[in-house]
Design an enzyme around this catalytic site. Structure first.
Site, PDB file in Angstrom:
ATOM      1  N   GLU A  16      74.210  91.592  41.263  1.00 10.28           N
ATOM      2  CA  GLU A  16      74.652  91.775  42.640  1.00 10.28           C
ATOM      3  C   GLU A  16      74.613  90.453  43.427  1.00 10.28           C
ATOM      4  OE1 GLU A  16      73.157  95.884  44.091  1.00 10.28           O
ATOM      5  OE2 GLU A  16      72.035  95.366  42.310  1.00 10.28           O
ATOM      6  N   SER A 152      74.333  99.362  43.082  1.00 13.62           N
ATOM      7  CA  SER A 152      75.778  99.234  43.294  1.00 13.62           C
ATOM      8  C   SER A 152      76.598  99.986  42.257  1.00 13.62           C
ATOM      9  CB  SER A 152      76.209  97.767  43.291  1.00 13.62           C
ATOM     10  OG  SER A 152      75.646  97.114  44.384  1.00 13.62           O
ATOM     11  N   TYR A 219      84.709 104.652  43.606  1.00 12.45           N
ATOM     12  CA  TYR A 219      84.089 103.449  44.149  1.00 12.45           C
ATOM     13  C   TYR A 219      85.022 102.270  44.306  1.00 12.45           C
ATOM     14  CZ  TYR A 219      80.072 105.995  44.663  1.00 12.45           C
ATOM     15  OH  TYR A 219      79.231 106.942  45.129  1.00 12.45           O
ATOM     16  N   ARG A 258      66.965 102.029  52.707  1.00 16.94           N
ATOM     17  CA  ARG A 258      68.022 103.042  52.820  1.00 16.94           C
ATOM     18  C   ARG A 258      67.819 104.078  51.714  1.00 16.94           C
ATOM     19  NH1 ARG A 258      73.007 100.998  50.781  1.00 16.94           N
ATOM     20  NH2 ARG A 258      72.837 102.568  49.170  1.00 16.94           N
ATOM     21  N   ASP A 260      69.351 107.235  49.682  1.00 11.39           N
ATOM     22  CA  ASP A 260      70.616 107.897  49.339  1.00 11.39           C
ATOM     23  C   ASP A 260      70.351 109.355  48.967  1.00 11.39           C
ATOM     24  OD1 ASP A 260      71.902 105.490  49.722  1.00 11.39           O
ATOM     25  OD2 ASP A 260      71.971 104.966  47.597  1.00 11.39           O
ATOM     26  N   GLU A 274      67.888 108.115  45.437  1.00  6.39           N
ATOM     27  CA  GLU A 274      67.128 106.871  45.280  1.00  6.39           C
ATOM     28  C   GLU A 274      66.823 106.278  46.648  1.00  6.39           C
ATOM     29  OE1 GLU A 274      69.164 103.385  44.049  1.00  6.39           O
ATOM     30  OE2 GLU A 274      70.911 103.792  45.289  1.00  6.39           O
ATOM     31  N   ASN A 276      66.583 102.393  48.416  1.00  5.94           N
ATOM     32  CA  ASN A 276      66.903 100.971  48.218  1.00  5.94           C
ATOM     33  C   ASN A 276      66.050 100.161  49.180  1.00  5.94           C
ATOM     34  OD1 ASN A 276      69.527 101.235  46.518  1.00  5.94           O
ATOM     35  ND2 ASN A 276      69.776 102.685  48.206  1.00  5.94           N
ATOM     36  N   GLY A 280      72.358  96.579  51.340  1.00  2.00           N
ATOM     37  CA  GLY A 280      73.313  95.530  51.705  1.00  2.00           C
ATOM     38  C   GLY A 280      73.354  95.270  53.201  1.00  2.00           C
TER      39      GLY A 280
END
Ligand SMILES: Nc1ncnc2c1ncn2[C@@H]1O[C@H](COP(=O)(O)OP(=O)(O)O)[C@@H](O)[C@H]1O
Ligand SMILES: [Mg+2]
Length: 315
Positions: A16, A152, A219, A258, A260, A274, A276, A280
């Site tokens: 990433e 990602s 995506y 964050r 999800d 998950e 994070n 981002g």
């Protein structure tokens, strides 16, 4: 505001890297506008030397993925005695290993889709492949196959039938030593960002086409739109935010993160996919969108993240 000397760690060697360079550049600009003294560091072999030279009061970790989000760079910063943004070493380790995070959630009674995880060694040396049928019977199709520690959407595949599973597993093993098969949750995809000890407005990722089993289509840029605040009603919004805060606390996160989630169609049950620890921070990223919806500009967001990282006594 206190003017501080801040090192922004970005780039690195993870898959990433490109996203991180964009997050990092944007963070640097914001910190400069806020009047801080900023040193950008593209993380490589000379990281420790550069950090010693720069002697920052705080490091802003704008790295994503392996080595940046998994506690490794955080451990180095601990050794060097440099306060840093986002979660500490142990929370980073728990969150970057999706399997470990899901076990913690399941043990704590927080809802996460059912799953089974195996290492490559289990397939090669213990015949784990012979157990696939039993797993598929329990999880039912489609199943989601994903590497334990990537972000990602890298290496994730939806398998619609038994015939799709072996190739999906092989693909996932090219990203990680450990792979999980997870129950697919059909429904809406939500992201709840946390800043400090508060949940921000929820972002919903809405696929433009009903392409639920075609991951790459879903995506591809332009195929997904983001709605913030998600249209959920007060009750569901509060439930999703409460759940995200529980996950944040359970996994020991700090500063921001964050979470999800999936909201299952029909049952309205929420499931955590998950957490994070360094989501981002690019123009299109979800945490900045959520902050914006809460009336927090990008610069304010970055400023708050820095203040959350500095020990109270030094502030
Ligand atoms: N169990 C699942 N059910 C339905 N969709 C899933 C499931 N797991 C993953 N997805 C889809 O894949 C995306 C990425 O999965 P996630 O576990 O968040 O990994 P990462 O974001 O680290 O790549 C999710 O945002 C969601 O769209
Ligand atoms: Mg995710």
């Amino acid at each position: 505001m206190t003017r501080r000397r801040i090192a922004v760690l970005k780039g690195g060697r993870s898959l990433e890297r490109q996203v991180s360079l964009r997050s990092g550049a944007r963070v640097e600009d914001a910190l400069e506008r806020l009047g801080h003294d900023v040193v950008g560091i593209d993380v490589g072999h000379d990281l420790v030397v550069r950090l010693r030279d720069a002697a920052p009061e705080v490091a802003f970790v704008a790295l994503h993925g392996r080595d940046g989000e998994d506690g490794i760079v955080q451990e180095l910063l601990e050794v060097l005695g440099i306060p840093y943004t986002s979660s500490g070493v142990s929370a980073c380790m728990r969150c970057s290993d999706k399997v470990a995070a899901k076990h913690a959630m399941r043990d704590a009674g927080l809802p996460t889709p059912d799953f089974y995880a195996f290492t490559e060694t289990a397939f090669k040396e213990m015949g784990a492949g012979d157990a696939l049928g039993a797993i598929e019977d329990r999880l039912r199709f489609p199943v989601v196959v994903k590497p334990a520690d990537q972000g990602s959407a890298l290496g994730i595949r939806f398998a619609a039938a038994a015939a799709d599973v072996p190739a999906a597993i092989v693909a996932a093993f090219s990203y990680s030593e450990k792979v999980m098969l997870e129950r697919h949750v059909h429904g809406r995809e939500l992201a709840v960002s946390i800043l400090g000890d508060e949940a921000l407005p929820i972002v919903e990722a809405v696929p433009r086409e009903e392409d639920f089993y075609d991951f790459s289509a879903r995506y591809t840029i332009g195929r997904t739109t983001f709605v913030c605040p998600a249209e959920l009603g007060d009750d569901l919004t509060a439930r999703a935010q409460g759940l995200a805060l529980d996950v944040f606390g359970l996994l020991g996160c700090r500063g921001f993160a964050r979470v999800d989630l999936m909201l299952e169609k029909g049952t309205y049950d929420l499931y955590v996919l998950e957490a994070n620890v360094i989501p981002g921070l690019t123009e299109t990223s979800l945490l900045p969108q959520a902050a914006e919806a809460a009336g927090i500009s990008f610069d304010d967001l970055i400023g708050r993240i820095v203040e959350l990282a500095v020990p109270a006594a030094a502030a």
